[in-house]
Write a protein that holds these residues in place. Structure first.
Motif, PDB file in Angstrom:
ATOM      1  N   SER A 334     -19.407 -35.286  46.164  1.00  0.00           N
ATOM      2  CA  SER A 334     -18.788 -34.703  47.353  1.00  0.00           C
ATOM      3  C   SER A 334     -17.656 -35.543  47.924  1.00  0.00           C
ATOM      4  N   SER A 335     -17.642 -36.851  47.677  1.00  0.00           N
ATOM      5  CA  SER A 335     -16.579 -37.692  48.213  1.00  0.00           C
ATOM      6  C   SER A 335     -16.356 -38.889  47.305  1.00  0.00           C
ATOM      7  N   MET A 336     -15.107 -39.367  47.284  1.00  0.00           N
ATOM      8  CA  MET A 336     -14.715 -40.518  46.479  1.00  0.00           C
ATOM      9  C   MET A 336     -13.692 -41.330  47.247  1.00  0.00           C
ATOM     10  N   ALA A 337     -13.640 -42.630  46.951  1.00  0.00           N
ATOM     11  CA  ALA A 337     -12.689 -43.513  47.624  1.00  0.00           C
ATOM     12  C   ALA A 337     -12.340 -44.676  46.710  1.00  0.00           C
ATOM     13  N   PHE A 338     -11.045 -44.872  46.479  1.00  0.00           N
ATOM     14  CA  PHE A 338     -10.563 -46.007  45.708  1.00  0.00           C
ATOM     15  C   PHE A 338     -10.415 -47.220  46.629  1.00  0.00           C
ATOM     16  N   SER A 339     -10.632 -48.398  46.062  1.00  0.00           N
ATOM     17  CA  SER A 339     -10.321 -49.624  46.800  1.00  0.00           C
ATOM     18  C   SER A 339      -8.813 -49.813  46.845  1.00  0.00           C
ATOM     19  N   SER A 340      -8.345 -50.643  47.770  1.00  0.00           N
ATOM     20  CA  SER A 340      -6.913 -50.803  47.971  1.00  0.00           C
ATOM     21  C   SER A 340      -6.210 -51.415  46.773  1.00  0.00           C
ATOM     22  N   ASP A 341      -6.938 -52.173  45.947  1.00  0.00           N
ATOM     23  CA  ASP A 341      -6.337 -52.803  44.778  1.00  0.00           C
ATOM     24  C   ASP A 341      -6.521 -51.981  43.501  1.00  0.00           C
ATOM     25  N   ASN A 342      -7.024 -50.756  43.612  1.00  0.00           N
ATOM     26  CA  ASN A 342      -7.198 -49.826  42.485  1.00  0.00           C
ATOM     27  C   ASN A 342      -8.245 -50.282  41.468  1.00  0.00           C
ATOM     28  N   ARG A 343      -9.032 -51.301  41.782  1.00  0.00           N
ATOM     29  CA  ARG A 343      -9.984 -51.829  40.803  1.00  0.00           C
ATOM     30  C   ARG A 343     -11.336 -51.132  40.860  1.00  0.00           C
ATOM     31  N   TYR A 344     -11.705 -50.573  42.001  1.00  0.00           N
ATOM     32  CA  TYR A 344     -13.036 -50.006  42.163  1.00  0.00           C
ATOM     33  C   TYR A 344     -12.950 -48.588  42.709  1.00  0.00           C
ATOM     34  N   SER A 356     -20.037 -41.321  55.488  1.00  0.00           N
ATOM     35  CA  SER A 356     -18.688 -41.685  55.088  1.00  0.00           C
ATOM     36  C   SER A 356     -18.737 -42.878  54.144  1.00  0.00           C
ATOM     37  N   VAL A 357     -17.749 -42.954  53.258  1.00  0.00           N
ATOM     38  CA  VAL A 357     -17.594 -44.052  52.320  1.00  0.00           C
ATOM     39  C   VAL A 357     -16.196 -44.608  52.520  1.00  0.00           C
ATOM     40  N   THR A 358     -16.090 -45.869  52.935  1.00  0.00           N
ATOM     41  CA  THR A 358     -14.803 -46.455  53.272  1.00  0.00           C
ATOM     42  C   THR A 358     -14.711 -47.856  52.698  1.00  0.00           C
ATOM     43  N   TRP A 359     -13.553 -48.173  52.129  1.00  0.00           N
ATOM     44  CA  TRP A 359     -13.299 -49.517  51.627  1.00  0.00           C
ATOM     45  C   TRP A 359     -12.673 -50.375  52.707  1.00  0.00           C
ATOM     46  N   HIS A 360     -13.043 -51.656  52.695  1.00  0.00           N
ATOM     47  CA  HIS A 360     -12.371 -52.617  53.566  1.00  0.00           C
ATOM     48  C   HIS A 360     -10.939 -52.818  53.077  1.00  0.00           C
TER      49      HIS A 360
END
Length: 395
Positions: A334-344, A356-360
């Motif tokens: 239902s939801s996806m989120a990339f890390s800011s450095d595109n690694r995860y 919610s799923v949020t990257w630092h």
């Protein structure tokens, strides 16, 4: 951790300004703006009816308040408290209202999606866009705020129109090869527009800015298809989450699948690290027993201590089977989120109770907001955990 006093709010309308300086809350027909540091009331505005939707402008100078039942939108200014703007859509009604990226135009969608009205706060000009489609994500702005993609439905066919946000003139208009278009989304660099079909057909189409079809991707047929879609910050990868519980990653050169991730119920990969939350209540002595009995049930939440322990492998993830007889069962990614450095890539699958799923911003920490306990989980991700599959179907 210190907590402030409880402030009243209605319809869960509580928003922090984009610059992080103000806190706006709605109480029935009143709009209250506070200072984030002191929580003192800076402005108090009164609307004509109960506020249903509230939104900050991108520069934190204006606040939009929508009253859908009356077809009204009121805009308030923080720099000039005496100034306000009132927009009345009349008998045609109102179902949605939002800001444009520049924070000087308001887009109102009328009932039955007959048209989108663009109101300018600077020139008082009005523009009308016909045939907007009622779908999952029918409007999307490019990251730089220059272009707007709008899904349209006319003559039983799906179209996409690309507008320039400066003067709202039509740049491109083209038909899409979809049966029932479900959404549009720009890549972060604004060069590619992703269009996907409804859940009844697995199909993703990639278009260029000038309307050329770059590629089409379909993983399977005759089954429920796409449920979510996410671009990587670099625009190099496109993640597609589907109802079969899998995530497929496309590359930006050939638009072919480069890898595929599943959500197994048993985790036995040696590269995976599984964290489990363990709760424990503090030990109360006999002298404090009388005081402990007088503590209310609401305060016991803050007396509970918890920590995260690493579970030995293999780990059996508890899977909640959805009730397929009910509407909107919790099936698929239902939801996806990339890390800011595109690694995860963090994904939410099935009935896992995550809101919610949020990257630092650093890209090495994952923040999960639980739905039931409303708790904040802070998880460190090591470099060796690139293909990690975390607890409770969160990858």
């Amino acid at each position: 951790m210190n907590f402030s006093e409880v402030f009243k709010q209605s319809n869960q309308l509580c928003r922090v300004s984009p610059d992080g300086k103000y806190l706006a809350t709605c109480v029935q027909y009143r709009l209250v703006v506070r200072d984030v540091n002191t929580l003192q009331i800076l402005h108090l505005y009164t609307c004509l009816d109960q506020i249903v939707h509230m939104e900050w402008s991108s520069d934190s100078l204006f606040i939009l308040c929508a009253m859908y039942k009356r077809g009204l939108v009121q805009v308030w200014s923080l720099e000039q408290p005496d100034w306000y703007c009132k927009i009345d859509e009349g008998s045609i009604g109102l179902v949605s209202s939002r800001w444009s990226p520049d924070g000087r135009h308001i887009l109102n969608t009328t009932e039955f999606h007959l048209r989108v009205t663009v109101w300018s706060l600077c020139t008082k000009a009005v523009s009308y866009i016909k045939y907007p489609k009622a779908c999952q994500k029918g409007i999307d702005f490019s990251r730089d705020g220059c272009y707007m993609a709008l899904a349209e439905r006319r003559d039983c066919r799906d179209y996409v129109s690309v507008f320039v946000c400066d003067d709202w003139h039509l740049l491109r208009h083209f038909e899409t090869e979809t049966q029932d278009l479900a959404g549009v989304e720009w890549s972060p660099n604004g060069c590619v527009l992703a269009v996907w079909d409804s859940c009844l057909e697995y199909k993703v189409l990639l278009y260029s800015l000038d309307g050329r079809l770059l590629s089409t991707f379909s993983a399977y047929e005759w089954s429920l298809g796409i449920k979510s879609l996410a671009w990587s910050p670099s625009s190099q990868f496109l993640a597609i989450g589907s109802y079969d519980g899998k995530v497929r990653i496309l590359n930006h050169i050939t638009w072919k699948k480069v890898t595929e991730f599943d959500h197994p119920a048993s985790i036995n990969n040696t590269k995976a690290v599984v964290y489990k939350e363990v709760e424990r209540k503090p030990v109360v002595g006999s002298a404090d027993l009388f005081i402990q009995q007088r503590i209310t049930m609401g305060s016991t939440l803050f007396n509970t201590q918890s920590k995260y322990e690493i579970c030995p492998l293999p780990v059996q993830v508890p899977v909640v089977k959805p009730d397929l007889d009910r509407a909107n069962p919790k099936v698929g990614v239902s939801s996806m989120a990339f890390s800011s450095d595109n690694r995860y890539l963090a994904t939410k699958n099935g009935g896992f109770q995550v809101q919610s799923v949020t990257w630092h911003c650093s890209g090495d920490s994952l923040i999960l907001l639980g739905k039931e306990q409303l708790c904040l989980c802070y998880m460190e991700v090591g470099e060796e955990e690139e293909e990690e599959e975390d607890d409770d179907d969160v990858k």
